[in-house]
Motif scaffolding. Structure first.
Motif, PDB file in Angstrom:
ATOM      1  N   ARG A 192     -14.545 -54.953 -38.531  1.00  0.00           N
ATOM      2  CA  ARG A 192     -13.646 -56.059 -38.179  1.00  0.00           C
ATOM      3  C   ARG A 192     -13.859 -56.476 -36.721  1.00  0.00           C
ATOM      4  O   ARG A 192     -13.924 -57.657 -36.393  1.00  0.00           O
ATOM      5  CB  ARG A 192     -12.200 -55.628 -38.422  1.00  0.00           C
ATOM      6  CG  ARG A 192     -11.227 -56.766 -38.448  1.00  0.00           C
ATOM      7  CD  ARG A 192      -9.868 -56.384 -39.003  1.00  0.00           C
ATOM      8  NE  ARG A 192      -9.778 -56.514 -40.447  1.00  0.00           N
ATOM      9  CZ  ARG A 192      -9.617 -55.522 -41.303  1.00  0.00           C
ATOM     10  NH1 ARG A 192      -9.549 -54.287 -40.863  1.00  0.00           N
ATOM     11  NH2 ARG A 192      -9.542 -55.741 -42.592  1.00  0.00           N
ATOM     12  N   GLU A 193     -14.007 -55.485 -35.870  1.00  0.00           N
ATOM     13  CA  GLU A 193     -14.235 -55.715 -34.453  1.00  0.00           C
ATOM     14  C   GLU A 193     -15.531 -56.511 -34.226  1.00  0.00           C
ATOM     15  O   GLU A 193     -15.567 -57.465 -33.445  1.00  0.00           O
ATOM     16  CB  GLU A 193     -14.329 -54.335 -33.769  1.00  0.00           C
ATOM     17  CG  GLU A 193     -14.038 -54.301 -32.312  1.00  0.00           C
ATOM     18  CD  GLU A 193     -12.613 -54.631 -31.938  1.00  0.00           C
ATOM     19  OE1 GLU A 193     -11.719 -54.707 -32.819  1.00  0.00           O
ATOM     20  OE2 GLU A 193     -12.387 -54.834 -30.743  1.00  0.00           O
ATOM     21  N   ALA A 194     -16.586 -56.122 -34.926  1.00  0.00           N
ATOM     22  CA  ALA A 194     -17.881 -56.790 -34.773  1.00  0.00           C
ATOM     23  C   ALA A 194     -17.825 -58.226 -35.291  1.00  0.00           C
ATOM     24  O   ALA A 194     -18.340 -59.147 -34.647  1.00  0.00           O
ATOM     25  CB  ALA A 194     -18.973 -55.999 -35.505  1.00  0.00           C
ATOM     26  N   VAL A 195     -17.173 -58.417 -36.436  1.00  0.00           N
ATOM     27  CA  VAL A 195     -17.091 -59.768 -37.000  1.00  0.00           C
ATOM     28  C   VAL A 195     -16.220 -60.668 -36.110  1.00  0.00           C
ATOM     29  O   VAL A 195     -16.525 -61.837 -35.879  1.00  0.00           O
ATOM     30  CB  VAL A 195     -16.585 -59.723 -38.470  1.00  0.00           C
ATOM     31  CG1 VAL A 195     -16.313 -61.129 -39.007  1.00  0.00           C
ATOM     32  CG2 VAL A 195     -17.607 -59.019 -39.358  1.00  0.00           C
ATOM     33  N   LYS A 196     -15.159 -60.075 -35.571  1.00  0.00           N
ATOM     34  CA  LYS A 196     -14.308 -60.782 -34.605  1.00  0.00           C
ATOM     35  C   LYS A 196     -15.139 -61.247 -33.405  1.00  0.00           C
ATOM     36  O   LYS A 196     -14.988 -62.359 -32.912  1.00  0.00           O
ATOM     37  CB  LYS A 196     -13.229 -59.819 -34.098  1.00  0.00           C
ATOM     38  CG  LYS A 196     -11.800 -60.302 -34.232  1.00  0.00           C
ATOM     39  CD  LYS A 196     -10.856 -59.376 -33.482  1.00  0.00           C
ATOM     40  CE  LYS A 196     -10.243 -58.321 -34.383  1.00  0.00           C
ATOM     41  NZ  LYS A 196      -9.280 -57.444 -33.666  1.00  0.00           N
ATOM     42  N   GLN A 197     -16.012 -60.366 -32.959  1.00  0.00           N
ATOM     43  CA  GLN A 197     -16.874 -60.679 -31.819  1.00  0.00           C
ATOM     44  C   GLN A 197     -17.823 -61.841 -32.149  1.00  0.00           C
ATOM     45  O   GLN A 197     -18.026 -62.739 -31.321  1.00  0.00           O
ATOM     46  CB  GLN A 197     -17.684 -59.429 -31.430  1.00  0.00           C
ATOM     47  CG  GLN A 197     -18.396 -59.517 -30.103  1.00  0.00           C
ATOM     48  CD  GLN A 197     -17.448 -59.789 -28.951  1.00  0.00           C
ATOM     49  OE1 GLN A 197     -17.444 -60.848 -28.361  1.00  0.00           O
ATOM     50  NE2 GLN A 197     -16.605 -58.824 -28.644  1.00  0.00           N
ATOM     51  N   LEU A 198     -18.373 -61.831 -33.352  1.00  0.00           N
ATOM     52  CA  LEU A 198     -19.235 -62.944 -33.782  1.00  0.00           C
ATOM     53  C   LEU A 198     -18.458 -64.258 -33.727  1.00  0.00           C
ATOM     54  O   LEU A 198     -18.981 -65.282 -33.293  1.00  0.00           O
ATOM     55  CB  LEU A 198     -19.718 -62.717 -35.224  1.00  0.00           C
ATOM     56  CG  LEU A 198     -20.909 -61.783 -35.447  1.00  0.00           C
ATOM     57  CD1 LEU A 198     -21.182 -61.647 -36.939  1.00  0.00           C
ATOM     58  CD2 LEU A 198     -22.157 -62.289 -34.725  1.00  0.00           C
TER      59      LEU A 198
END
Ligand code: C2E
Ligand code: MG
Ligand code: MG
Ligand code: MG
Length: 272
Positions: free
Chosen positions: A97-103
């Motif tokens: 979730r954190e990585a997709v949020k960053q994208l």
């Protein structure tokens, strides 16, 4: 064998091992609290395209546990524990979730909007029945180009239940997610899975890069991996590139993507 198992039973009373067992329980407790209290952070490490040192094409998300008492704890130390204990499931979901949020955040950044993020996936996460639907729902929560999300899988994860793994990978591809084989060449597996898996990238393990400029055997292995990757049409990325000499040698061998301290250490996204 009776002798071995006898010794194994006896090991329990070894004070040193006992201490380790206690430490393990303590570590698990700390890990659980760290996840609850959000002492976890994702750092990101640059991945670059050949001959363009400043040109970042993506980053790998690497988990960091910043413990107020014990300082920075390496994922190598706690990921196995997280896997054994099952904590990797909520933790892995948080990471994703954190990585997709960053994208999603980077979509508005003129420089980073095209960067992809590679996320390491544990076999424990991947083998769960709802892994694909979890990915789908995270991507729905933060609608963003799924093709900028790349999952790093390991060979061991692929040889277990090949049929099921293949099915999941095809579904992930349908979602638009791209896939990489991490630590390629170090797993206990055959090459046969390559002919049926719709993957996008092979990642040469850093153990083959470390002595690349002096060890003939590493040269042979790396050449072979690059050649396999090229012939299958996969992108090939070398990890753990630390020196200009290693980089130059890899360039001559035809490697196109690079990651390593030479191009940047894993850092907080705000510092990228
Ligand atoms: P990996 O996926 O193979 O990651 C590469 C490791 O090499 C990282 O270690 C990275 O910091 C390190 N590295 C990068 N460039 C260099 C270099 O030039 N020289 C050297 N010596 N090392 C370099 P890190 O961050 O300690 O992670 C270790 C392993 O822990 C990872 O190996 C991965 O298997 C696992 N891991 C890390 N983050 C996650 C995560 O979010 N989820 C899961 N499931 N596993 C993770
Ligand atoms: Mg990785
Ligand atoms: Mg790796
Ligand atoms: Mg590795």
């Amino acid at each position: 064998n009776a002798k071995t198992s006898g010794r194994n039973t006896f090991r329990f009373f070894d004070p040193l091992l006992q201490k380790m067992m206690e430490d393990r329980a303590c570590m698990l407790d700390r890990l659980r609290k760290a996840i609850e209290n959000n002492f976890m952070a994702l750092h990101y490490q640059n991945q670059i395209l050949v001959n363009r040192h400043q040109h970042v094409v993506g980053v790998e998300a690497l988990l960091r546990w910043n413990d107020p008492e014990h300082g920075m704890i390496s994922p190598g130390e706690f990921i196995p524990l997280a896997e054994e204990s099952g904590l990797i499931i909520p933790l892995g979901e948080w990471i994703m979730r954190e990585a997709v949020k960053q994208l999603k955040i980077w979509e508005d950044d003129p420089v980073k909007k095209d960067w992809r993020i590679s996320v390491n996936v544990s076999y424990k996460q991947f083998e769960k029945d709802d892994f694909v639907s979890l990915m789908e729902s995270i991507l729905q929560e933060y609608p963003t180009a799924a093709n900028r999300l790349r999952l790093e899988l390991t060979e061991s994860l692929l040889i277990k239940n090949t049929e099921e793994a293949l099915h999941k990978i095809r579904q992930l591809k349908v979602l638009g997610i791209s896939l990489s084989i991490d630590d390629f060449g170090t797993g206990y597996s055959s090459l046969s899975y390559l002919k049926q898996l719709p993957i996008d990238e092979l990642k040469i393990d850093q153990s083959f890069i470390r002595e690349l400029t002096t060890n003939r055997n590493d040269v042979i292995i790396v050449e072979t991996i690059i050649s396999i990757g090229q012939k299958f049409g996969f992108e090939v990325i070398a990890e753990g590139v630390e020196t200009e000499e290693q980089y130059q040698k890899l360039v001559l061998m035809g490697c196109e993507y690079f990651q390593g301290y030479l191009f940047g250490k894993p850092i907080l996204p705000s510092l990228l």
